[in-house]
Design an enzyme around this catalytic site. Structure first.
Site, PDB file in Angstrom:
ATOM      1  N   ASP A   1      41.115  41.368  42.459  1.00  0.00           N
ATOM      2  CA  ASP A   1      42.529  41.588  42.790  1.00  0.00           C
ATOM      3  C   ASP A   1      43.291  42.346  41.709  1.00  0.00           C
ATOM      4  O   ASP A   1      44.480  42.630  41.859  1.00  0.00           O
ATOM      5  CB  ASP A   1      43.238  40.279  43.133  1.00  0.00           C
ATOM      6  CG  ASP A   1      43.290  39.283  41.980  1.00  0.00           C
ATOM      7  OD1 ASP A   1      42.723  39.576  40.904  1.00  0.00           O
ATOM      8  OD2 ASP A   1      43.889  38.200  42.157  1.00  0.00           O
TER       9      ASP A   1
ATOM     10  N   SER B   1      38.664  33.797  39.416  1.00  0.00           N
ATOM     11  CA  SER B   1      39.089  35.125  38.984  1.00  0.00           C
ATOM     12  C   SER B   1      38.273  35.612  37.791  1.00  0.00           C
ATOM     13  O   SER B   1      37.069  35.693  37.846  1.00  0.00           O
ATOM     14  CB  SER B   1      40.584  35.113  38.681  1.00  0.00           C
ATOM     15  OG  SER B   1      41.049  36.411  38.396  1.00  0.00           O
TER      16      SER B   1
ATOM     17  N   ASP C   1      38.487  43.146  38.055  1.00  0.00           N
ATOM     18  CA  ASP C   1      38.270  41.807  37.502  1.00  0.00           C
ATOM     19  C   ASP C   1      37.374  40.973  38.418  1.00  0.00           C
ATOM     20  O   ASP C   1      36.818  41.466  39.398  1.00  0.00           O
ATOM     21  CB  ASP C   1      39.598  41.119  37.206  1.00  0.00           C
ATOM     22  CG  ASP C   1      40.292  40.603  38.455  1.00  0.00           C
ATOM     23  OD1 ASP C   1      40.003  41.111  39.553  1.00  0.00           O
ATOM     24  OD2 ASP C   1      41.133  39.684  38.330  1.00  0.00           O
TER      25      ASP C   1
END
Length: 450
Positions: free
Chosen positions: A245, A101, A241
């Site tokens: 998501d 992420s 990001d």
């Protein structure tokens, strides 16, 4: 193994997460799903992000899965929302996305989901995956599974997003900063289908994050896009990001729109299509969301913080939409319930097209003043939260759903413990800026008092 977190797996490559361990993760994941589904052979979707370690980790993960006799659908480089969408599209039994992420470049990780992208966290499956990795005892199979390559899945999710509602978007000027990360192909493809001018910032995929970290939740990472929106006279700014998501919006005046307000606008639109529905939102302050759900005839449902937890609660409540204060916005789709930033962006652009400047749309919704998230190092987190209840709890509504939430007429706050660090996280909101500043100072003083 400390890399198994509440919602996913994340660690520094290769010190904490390497090819040997991710091979075991693949085998363990399949074993858990076989036990749950009572199937002998599974189909698992594998995707990955643009981090430098992702190709080798993905390759070894795929090896682990086919060595169990199960098949892999390899969708290659994709955002996490596209990965989620693919699991339902291909009617797979589950999926694993190699990504860390928004974490710095040294990290990598894995997101695990079941069929229809149903989340697997530490409380409902990842703990078993961790334990099986530690035991390292796997059955041998005679016949390996096969790998099926599927490319350009992004085209399918873009088409689906464009048809979600009857959008009528005008020729807007939009600036987007994807931080050299996985929203690049998604937004590129989407804007090819729109009558808008897209001004790209950091669209080249680069796992070293050469310009800034892919975390728009931190103010330092959106300074450039805020300036660019003003310079270009743009109608809207979009910041995403690392794995795509989470999505944030900058208005035409170059100001970040509070996620709670975006969540409220989306709730209003969703309720027009789903009258009287339940809408979920996390417990951190953002009261405008609750106001707008009620004002538009919906039923507000408060959830714990965490993308996997809010998804599970929303599915249980049969909610068509839920939103988290950190920029995760989830929609009910034909392929599951998961983050749909493209649909969210389309709704916001449609609202601007219908109602004018975003800064004017949000003006009457800026009813409250928010502290932002304030982190403090605290060793005994539970004891400190009990102290907060003693000091601020009288005459208030108190909830222990996720950390402690204390609600007075003119201010309210949530304090919750970090799952990975000795931190308490404070989010406070009030009916005025003066009250917010006054109470934030008082609450922080108690939290940091030794």
């Amino acid at each position: 193994m400390s890399i198994f977190k509440t919602y996913d797996i994340r660690g520094i490559y290769p010190d904490q997460l390497d090819e040997e361990l991710i091979y075991k993760i693949g085998k363990s994941f399949v074993q858990i799903l076989k036990e749950e589904t009572l199937k002998e052979k599974l189909t698992i979707v594998i995707g990955r992000d643009m981090r430098l370690s992702s190709p080798s980790l993905s390759k070894k993960l795929i090896e682990g899965i086919i060595d169990t006799g199960s098949d892999v659908i390899d969708i290659g480089l994709v955002s996490t929302p596209t990965f989620y969408y693919s699991i339902g599209k291909f009617k797979a039994d589950g999926g694993l996305q190699v990504s860390a992420s928004h974490n710095p470049k040294e990290y990598n990780g894995v997101k695990a989901v079941r069929a229809n992208a149903y989340p697997m966290g530490l409380s409902n499956g990842l703990d078993k995956v961790r334990d099986l990795c530690t035991k390292n005892e796997f059955e041998k199979v005679e016949q390996k599974g096969q790998v099926i390559n599927k490319e350009n899945v992004v085209n399918s999710i873009v088409d689906y997003s464009l048809k979600y509602y009857n959008f009528n978007i005008k020729p807007l000027k939009v600036v987007a900063d994807v931080a050299n990360a996985m929203s690049s192909p998604d937004l590129d493809n989407l804007f090819e289908q729109l009558p808008c001018e897209l001004i790209k910032m950091n669209f080249e995929l680069d796992g070293t994050f050469p310009v800034h970290q892919a975390d728009p939740f931190q103010e330092k990472n959106i300074v450039d896009i805020k300036r660019k929106v003003i310079e270009e006279g743009a109608d809207l700014g979009i910041a995403t990001d690392g794995d795509g998501d989470r999505i944030f919006f900058i208005d035409d005046k170059g100001e970040l729109v509070e996620p709670g307000i975006i969540r409220g606008i989306i709730a209003k639109v969703v309720l027009q299509h789903n009258p009287g529905s339940k809408i979920c939102y996390d417990i951190r302050p953002g009261r405008i969301t609750k106001d707008m759900i009620i004002e538009n005839g919906g039923i507000p449902i408060v959830t714990k913080v965490g993308h996997s937890l809010i998804k599970i609660q929303a599915i249980k409540e049969k909610a068509p939409f839920s939103g988290e204060s950190s920029g995760h916005f989830f929609m009910k789709t034909n392929n599951g319930f998961f983050e749909c930033p493209l649909i969210i962006a389309l709704i916001i652009m449609d609202e601007i097209s219908k109602n004018g400047k975003l800064s004017e749309i949000i003006k009457p919704l800026q009813r409250y003043s928010h502290s932002g998230e304030i982190n403090s190092i605290v060793e005994d987190k539970e004891e400190k939260m009990k102290e907060l209840e003693k000091v601020f709890g009288d005459g208030s509504k108190v909830s222990w759903l996720d950390g402690i939430s204390i609600e007075h007429d003119d201010y309210w706050f949530n304090v919750r413990a970090s799952n990975t660090e000795p931190l308490l996280r404070l989010n406070l909101e009030a009916t005025s800026k003066e009250k917010m500043e006054e109470m934030t100072k008082k609450v922080v003083e108690i939290i940091r008092k030794i």
